[in-house]
Design an enzyme around this catalytic site. Structure first.
Site, PDB file in Angstrom:
ATOM      1  N   SER A   5       3.122   1.571  74.717  1.00 30.19           N
ATOM      2  CA  SER A   5       4.102   2.434  74.061  1.00 30.19           C
ATOM      3  C   SER A   5       3.381   3.475  73.220  1.00 30.19           C
ATOM      4  CB  SER A   5       5.024   1.603  73.162  1.00 30.19           C
ATOM      5  OG  SER A   5       4.338   1.182  71.985  1.00 30.19           O
ATOM      6  N   ASP A   6       4.051   4.572  72.920  1.00 25.07           N
ATOM      7  CA  ASP A   6       3.549   5.426  71.862  1.00 25.07           C
ATOM      8  C   ASP A   6       3.833   4.716  70.543  1.00 25.07           C
ATOM      9  OD1 ASP A   6       2.457   7.538  70.445  1.00 25.07           O
ATOM     10  OD2 ASP A   6       3.431   9.054  71.667  1.00 25.07           O
ATOM     11  N   TYR A   7       3.323   5.275  69.473  1.00 26.86           N
ATOM     12  CA  TYR A   7       3.341   4.592  68.179  1.00 26.86           C
ATOM     13  C   TYR A   7       4.757   4.174  67.789  1.00 26.86           C
ATOM     14  CZ  TYR A   7       1.738   3.767  63.355  1.00 26.86           C
ATOM     15  OH  TYR A   7       1.424   3.208  62.143  1.00 26.86           O
ATOM     16  N   THR A   8       5.034   2.880  67.880  1.00 26.22           N
ATOM     17  CA  THR A   8       6.317   2.252  67.541  1.00 26.22           C
ATOM     18  C   THR A   8       7.488   2.782  68.378  1.00 26.22           C
ATOM     19  OG1 THR A   8       6.982   3.708  65.696  1.00 26.22           O
ATOM     20  CG2 THR A   8       5.513   1.870  65.163  1.00 26.22           C
TER      21      THR A   8
END
Length: 726
Positions: free
Chosen positions: A267-270
């Site tokens: 995933s991208d950050y969160t």
């Protein structure tokens, strides 16, 4: 033991908790961490991280650097956890590590993928020496709206160019041997269509047809995968209402089903946690279920997998086979880069302390920077300047500034090595005292007495260099702009300097295409210098004084006005196209300006003038399974030896879906000596003419095509050919 057999043996031994641990990536609290580039969300302290590693609850750490502390983390994983599965250590190393190279958009202006491969290779050498296995790069999004701040990280608005640079950067980062100590695992991002967010507003929706997705935004990812990329990062945006981090059609149907991708997706950050705020998931548990079932393998920082996957598996909401497949993909990538055989690879303090690479990397940074500079305009051959006998005023907030050299995502660069403009110019001049430096204004505000001092300096000079543009924090993530213009305080400075009558050269610093106006637009000469990195000052001086003849070309169209966005050269033709020989009334244009850029994609000048012959085809027809060869003679007409970028464009006249007015299908950079001519040749097959039709199938359609070999997307003489049917 065979790596795949080892992975299967491990999976058979792993507890549910240990499996989930391999799907978690968390901030590296054991090493100096770059929180300034990511929000400090769901943070853990160092001792907590150590305990999590011992318990097998962490598979990846990110954005920490340092071989010594990295050794500690890896030792805990290998020697103190039950199964000894090594950690994967990643970071945002985007366009350089200690040595900073031009932003990716600037480097794309070189139209030299092999240059990007070399700078990525140098970056990999430095990053792996600092204790990293993996970079969250290259970014391969296609950026058609210059308001979007992350244009700076892309290769521009064209899919063909983006594919070429995706391949080059993957090869450069990873090198020929994934298990080598200096191989840096690449991660293609952001999957997918992040460059198509509405209104250029970061994190927004991308609403498009499946055909647009497949023709424009997906090909660079496929190219990068074919070049050997084993990891992808999902994008923040939704596509037609479905967030990418939980998009099963994208992550499983296309990626694993159609493309047979065997690596993993992070995933991208969160971004998995953010499914809640998007209104796609009810809570964290729902977000974890949706993301993993869609095909998202690793959760970056949010902890939603760590907190909820066990319960989801136990309840049957997530099948154990689905969890095992995600773990299998992660472990196979770790095996592919040799972590099971050499878990302490890229964690050598002696290698980290070795700086013998500095001279070579500085030389490469200087070469890359000057090859990225685009000469937009050069009236009356004002450039190149003289190194002696000429009084030069360097005016503007970037003249002596060293805080805005590297550009966005420059988080590990050695700023002590940065060369500012004034230093670079003085080093090149025979008499450094012939350069006068005046700030004139700040980046966004006037300075008391600044314009007066700038005017005085310009009046006493033979030429004024205006060092203006966007500061570093105007581009990058979450830096979308409504008006893509030179800030008003700097524009006012430019107007005042131009009013003196002294010839003006604009040194434009920018992370996107800008809408130029007034004195900036009307300057005698304009150089686009992007954010060029460590060797900025020397590289700009090389071009200004003619030690390097500029050869870069625009990878993005410069608009006449911000209101044209999104603008891109390969737009489709309307039923009322604006044609030069026709009245503008009731045509495809704005009331105030034509439907055209100020400077088109592919545009760029040099100190050399080149001539093009009409393209010559070896046949007027292209057989369905045949090859068409296109030749064009380029001649040196005036000036010093120089390099030209010949660009091949095509247009499908009639098709089942309206086609772009032009599409780039090839480019060649050639160097010519005075009086020399050279032939460039391109080959086309029907596959180069294919697009996704109404049935969403990729195919070419027989019919008539136009073709150009030209120095930009608006230049050249068209010739026609016909694609025959099968």
């Amino acid at each position: 033991m065979d790596p795949f057999e080892r992975v299967e043996a491990l999976i058979a031994q792993m507890t549910l908790e240990e499996k989930i641990g391999q799907l978690g990536a968390f901030a590296d609290a054991l090493r100096p961490f770059a929180f300034e580039v990511n929000p400090e969300t769901f943070a853990r302290d160092a001792e907590d991280v150590r305990q999590q590693i011992r318990a097998g609850r962490v598979g990846t750490l990110f954005n920490g650097v340092g071989a010594v502390e990295g050794l500690e983390a890896q030792r805990i994983a290998v020697e103190e956890s039950r199964l000894g599965i090594p950690l994967l250590l990643g970071a945002d190393v985007i366009h350089g590590m200690r040595t900073v190279f031009p932003i990716p958009l600037g480097e794309a202006a070189s139209f030299e993928p092999e240059l990007a491969e070399r700078t990525a290779r140098a970056t990999a050498v430095e990053a792996t020496a600092a204790g990293l296995h993996w970079t969250f790069a290259p970014m391969v999004d296609v950026a058609r709206d210059q308001r979007w701040g992350r244009v700076a990280e892309t290769s521009g608005e064209d899919t063909f160019l983006a594919c070429a640079f995706a391949v080059a950067r993957v090869r450069g980062f990873q090198g020929p041997d994934l298990t080598a100590a200096d191989s840096l695992l690449a991660s293609l991002k952001h999957f997918a269509a992040y460059g198509a967010v509405a209104a250029g507003l970061d994190y927004s929706s991308a609403d498009m047809s499946p055909q647009m997705l497949r023709d424009v935004h997906l090909p660079p990812f496929k190219a990068g995968i074919d070049a050997g990329a084993l990891t992808l990062m999902s994008s923040f945006n939704d596509i037609n209402g479905v967030p990418s981090s939980a998009n099963r059609e994208l992550l499983t149907g296309i990626l694993r089903g159609e493309w047979q991708f065997g690596g993993f997706v992070i995933s991208d950050y969160t971004s998995d946690f953010e499914l809640i705020a998007q209104g796609y998931a009810e809570d964290e548990r729902d977000a974890a279920q949706l993301a993993l079932n869609a095909g998202l393998d690793i959760s970056l920082q949010s902890g939603v997998y760590a907190n909820h996957l066990a319960g989801l598996v136990e309840s049957g909401a997530v099948a154990m086979t689905t969890l095992d497949e995600a773990v299998r993909r992660v472990l196979r990538v770790k095996a592919a880069i040799g972590l099971f055989d050499t878990p302490y690879r890229s964690l050598d303090p002696q290698r980290e302390a070795d700086t013998s690479y500095l001279p070579a990397h500085d030389a490469l940074a200087r070469e890359a920077a000057r090859r990225s500079i685009v000469l937009l305009k050069n009236e009356n051959d004002l450039l190149p300047l003289k190194k002696s006998g000429q009084r030069i005023a360097l005016i503007g907030p970037f003249g002596e500034d060293r805080d805005n050299i590297g550009g966005c995502w420059n988080i590990f660069g050695d700023r002590n090595r940065d060369i500012d403009l004034a230093s670079g110019l003085r080093a090149a001049l025979h008499d450094p005292h012939s350069l006068r430096v005046v700030r004139g204004c700040d980046f966004e505000a006037p300075l008391e007495g600044g314009i007066e001092a700038a005017v005085a300096a310009a009046r006493s000079a033979d030429v004024a260099l205006l060092a203006i543009g966007e500061p570093e924090n105007f581009s990058g993530e979450a830096q979308s702009r409504l008006q893509i213009v030179v800030p008003p305080a700097q524009q006012a400075l430019a107007e005042a300097v131009a009013a003196t009558g002294t010839p003006v050269v604009v040194l434009l610093r920018n992370g996107r295409a800008l809408a130029l106006s007034g004195a900036v637009r009307d300057a005698d000469a304009i150089l686009v210098t992007w954010f060029l990195g460590t060797q900025t000052g020397h590289a700009v001086a090389d071009v200004l004084f003619g030690d390097y003849n500029p050869s870069a070309r625009l990878p993005v169209s410069f608009p006449q006005d911000s209101g044209q966005q999104p603008y891109f050269y390969n737009h489709t033709r309307s039923g009322r196209p604006e044609l030069p020989e026709q009245s503008w009334a009731f045509k495809n244009r704005w009331r105030e300006i034509p439907h055209a850029p100020l400077y088109p994609f592919g545009h760029g000048l040099s100190y050399t003038r080149f001539g093009y012959s009409a393209p010559a085809l070896d046949s007027a027809v292209l057989a369905w399974d045949g090859t068409l060869t296109v030749r064009c003679t380029i001649s040196h007409q005036a000036g010093p030896a120089g390099e030209e970028v010949a660009q091949l464009y095509i247009h499908d006249r009639v098709a089942s879906r309206v086609r772009p007015v032009r599409e780039l299908k090839g480019f060649r950079k050639i160097r010519l000596q005075p009086g020399q001519s050279a032939e460039v040749a391109f080959q086309l097959t029907r596959h180069d003419l294919a697009f996704h039709g109404a049935d969403n199938r990729l195919s070419a359609e027989p019919g008539r095509f136009d073709l150009w070999v030209a120095p930009s997307a608006l230049a050249g003489e068209a010739v026609a050919f016909e694609l025959l049917g099968p």
